[in-house]
Enzyme design. Structure first.
Site, mmCIF file in Angstrom:
data_model
loop_
_atom_site.group_PDB
_atom_site.id
_atom_site.type_symbol
_atom_site.label_atom_id
_atom_site.label_comp_id
_atom_site.label_asym_id
_atom_site.label_seq_id
_atom_site.Cartn_x
_atom_site.Cartn_y
_atom_site.Cartn_z
ATOM 1 N N TYR A 56 -4.423 4.454 6.447
ATOM 2 C CA TYR A 56 -5.027 3.657 7.435
ATOM 3 C C TYR A 56 -6.413 4.162 8.090
ATOM 4 C CZ TYR A 56 -0.582 0.964 7.168
ATOM 5 O OH TYR A 56 0.807 0.207 6.784
ATOM 6 N N LYS A 101 0.852 -1.069 0.215
ATOM 7 C CA LYS A 101 0.068 0.228 0.076
ATOM 8 C C LYS A 101 0.737 1.175 -0.131
ATOM 9 C CE LYS A 101 0.574 1.899 3.448
ATOM 10 N NZ LYS A 101 2.170 2.686 3.866
HETATM 11 P P1 NAD Z 1 12.463 1.736 1.997
HETATM 12 O O1 NAD Z 1 12.980 3.036 1.468
HETATM 13 O O2 NAD Z 1 13.168 0.955 3.390
HETATM 14 O O3 NAD Z 1 12.834 0.824 0.886
HETATM 15 C C1 NAD Z 1 12.402 0.791 -0.486
HETATM 16 C C2 NAD Z 1 13.248 0.064 -1.292
HETATM 17 O O4 NAD Z 1 13.168 0.363 -2.783
HETATM 18 C C3 NAD Z 1 14.988 0.275 -0.884
HETATM 19 O O5 NAD Z 1 15.502 -0.829 -0.873
HETATM 20 C C4 NAD Z 1 15.337 1.137 -2.254
HETATM 21 O O6 NAD Z 1 16.700 0.681 -2.487
HETATM 22 C C5 NAD Z 1 14.436 0.538 -3.360
HETATM 23 N N1 NAD Z 1 14.427 1.344 -4.632
HETATM 24 C C6 NAD Z 1 14.331 0.854 -5.854
HETATM 25 N N2 NAD Z 1 14.278 2.082 -6.528
HETATM 26 C C7 NAD Z 1 14.317 3.036 -5.905
HETATM 27 C C8 NAD Z 1 14.210 4.374 -6.085
HETATM 28 N N3 NAD Z 1 14.158 4.928 -7.366
HETATM 29 N N4 NAD Z 1 14.280 5.259 -5.347
HETATM 30 C C9 NAD Z 1 14.213 5.028 -3.798
HETATM 31 N N5 NAD Z 1 14.185 3.654 -3.487
HETATM 32 C C10 NAD Z 1 14.254 2.759 -4.491
HETATM 33 O O7 NAD Z 1 10.891 1.913 2.131
HETATM 34 P P2 NAD Z 1 9.743 1.099 2.907
HETATM 35 O O8 NAD Z 1 9.294 1.506 4.125
HETATM 36 O O9 NAD Z 1 10.503 -0.474 2.873
HETATM 37 O O10 NAD Z 1 8.609 1.085 1.853
HETATM 38 C C11 NAD Z 1 8.489 0.383 0.830
HETATM 39 C C12 NAD Z 1 6.913 0.201 0.193
HETATM 40 O O11 NAD Z 1 6.425 -0.450 1.457
HETATM 41 C C13 NAD Z 1 6.105 1.612 0.164
HETATM 42 O O12 NAD Z 1 5.122 1.488 -0.779
HETATM 43 C C14 NAD Z 1 5.620 1.543 1.832
HETATM 44 O O13 NAD Z 1 4.252 2.428 1.669
HETATM 45 C C15 NAD Z 1 5.292 0.119 1.803
HETATM 46 N N6 NAD Z 1 5.270 -0.202 3.376
HETATM 47 C C16 NAD Z 1 4.115 -0.805 4.015
HETATM 48 C C17 NAD Z 1 4.029 -0.966 5.315
HETATM 49 C C18 NAD Z 1 3.033 -1.750 5.863
HETATM 50 O O14 NAD Z 1 2.915 -1.757 7.118
HETATM 51 N N7 NAD Z 1 2.162 -2.338 5.082
HETATM 52 C C19 NAD Z 1 4.991 -0.594 6.087
HETATM 53 C C20 NAD Z 1 6.330 0.040 5.506
HETATM 54 C C21 NAD Z 1 6.320 0.448 4.282
#
Ligand code: NAD
Length: 369
Positions: free
Chosen positions: A217, A133
């Protein structure tokens, strides 16, 4: 609704939650030992800390492949999870997943604006898609993802993990069953003070600010607690554009949703204050969950006919992450449609776009079916 029916609804909720087997959740009773293979795309914080460790608690899902732009991450997590070199992909090699029969499902855990591209490419490679999401950055992207999966004949599910969390499931059952009388109001608040210098604050990658990330949420809860789609949205935004975090995305948005049954939801989304909870208020009292949607630690309180009491459930057999992964696997194995399919992500995105429109134009926006 009669008192007897109400008691019955409550009984079902507590009993099933206690046994760990709840309707709509995967159970270990499936007549196959085959585990569905997942490729995780994007090895960031959520993927590596919350999702990948929880395959260990799954009955029907296993991690079989990794996709990342960082070779050292592929090396580190590949070694940790026993993923062979042949099952480690860079983004440039992503489309080669088509030739890997071990991969059934692609789990997209990338910044929001990349969800649509990787979901569509996964579908074109013949793979089922689980996508984090918010589903994408716009209604148009959500529609493209749904169309691509439909064309490929693959399933599409959105990572709404709270739908697999026992307290949220009980809250839905109690609210829709009229446990505190017919629902009149819902209040829902989600926010956290965001740290600077990250993709969430870059609109090109996030698609928007707190509303896309955390306010969703509050919105999703208002929709699942009522089981209805809002017909009217009114929103007010407050953002300090001098704060370097908020150059391109919004900070706070308060929004009011009006539902067909007459329920009104007063919701908050914020990137500068700390809260996480909701309350369903009926004619006889309220059902409160605070916190409501964290990774662990949900706390429920119910006030009914003047008496306030906590409601505690036993720990679930599977946590919300494993239950979510197993649910998608079970859908693949049985042919069922995921409980939180692409249409669910699209429904949220339609309202989010209306919320943004209402805030920008300072007027109430009507939503038509
Ligand atoms: P994060 O920044 O920790 O991870 C993102 C990943 O994408 C990194 O490994 C990064 O290297 C990669 N990436 C690839 N191309 C990229 C670019 N062009 N720019 C930046 N990063 C790039 O983020 P996250 O917190 O893991 O979030 C990722 C997804 O998961 C989002 O859509 C977020 O909304 C979702 N999320 C959901 C929950 C949940 O509880 N359901 C919790 C956290 C995040």
């Amino acid at each position: 609704m009669s008192t007897g029916t109400r008691r019955e609804v409550l009984g079902i909720g507590v009993g099933l939650a206690a046994s760990g087997i709840m309707p709509g959740l995967s159970s270990p009773a499936l007549a196959t030992t085959r585990k569905i293979g997942y490729a995780v795309v994007g090895l960031g914080s959520y993927a590596t800390r919350q999702i990948m460790p929880n395959f260990g608690g799954c009955d029907h899902a296993r991690l079989v492949a990794l996709v990342s732009g960082t070779p050292s991450k592929l090396e580190k997590y590949g070694a940790e999870y026993g993923i062979p070199q042949t099952h480690r992909y860079s983004y440039a090699q992503f489309d080669r997943i088509r030739d890997n029969p071990d991969i059934d499902v692609v789990y997209v855990i990338l910044p929001n604006s990349l969800h649509a591209e990787y979901a569509v490419r996964a579908a074109q490679a013949g793979k089922h898609v689980l996508c984090e999401k918010p589903m994408a950055s716009s209604v148009a992207e959500c529609q493209t993802m749904i169309a691509a999966c439909r064309k490929a004949g693959t399933k599409l599910m959105i990572g709404y993990r709270s739908r697999f969390e026992p307290y949220n499931r009980l809250a839905i059952e109690l609210a829709r069953g009229g446990h505190v009388g017919p629902t009149r109001l819902i209040t829902a608040e989600h926010g956290f003070p965001i740290k600077p210098d990250q993709w969430r604050l870059d609109k090109a990658l996030s698609g928007g600010g707190s509303m896309m990330d955390i306010g969703i949420y509050s919105l999703n809860a208002a929709r699942y607690l009522t089981g209805e789609e809002p017909v009217e949205v009114s929103a007010v935004e407050s953002t300090d554009r001098a704060d370097p975090r908020f150059r391109s995305v919004e900070d706070r948005i308060s929004f009011v949703l009006r539902f067909p049954s007459g329920v009104q939801a007063n919701c908050i989304s914020s990137y500068s204050s700390a809260h996480n909870g909701y309350r369903v208020i009926g004619t006889q009292g309220w059902i409160g969950l605070e916190p409501a949607t964290p990774y662990t630690g949900q706390t429920m309180t119910i006030r009914k006919d003047g008496v306030t009491a906590p409601r505690t459930l036993p720990p679930p057999v599977r946590n919300q992450f494993a239950a979510q992964l197993d649910h998608m696997a079970e859908c693949v194995l049985t042919g069922a449609t995921p409980m939180v399919a692409g249409e669910e992500g699209l429904a949220d995105m339609r309202v989010i776009e209306a919320i943004y429109r209402s805030a920008a134009e300072r007027r109430t926006v009507e939503l038509t079916a």
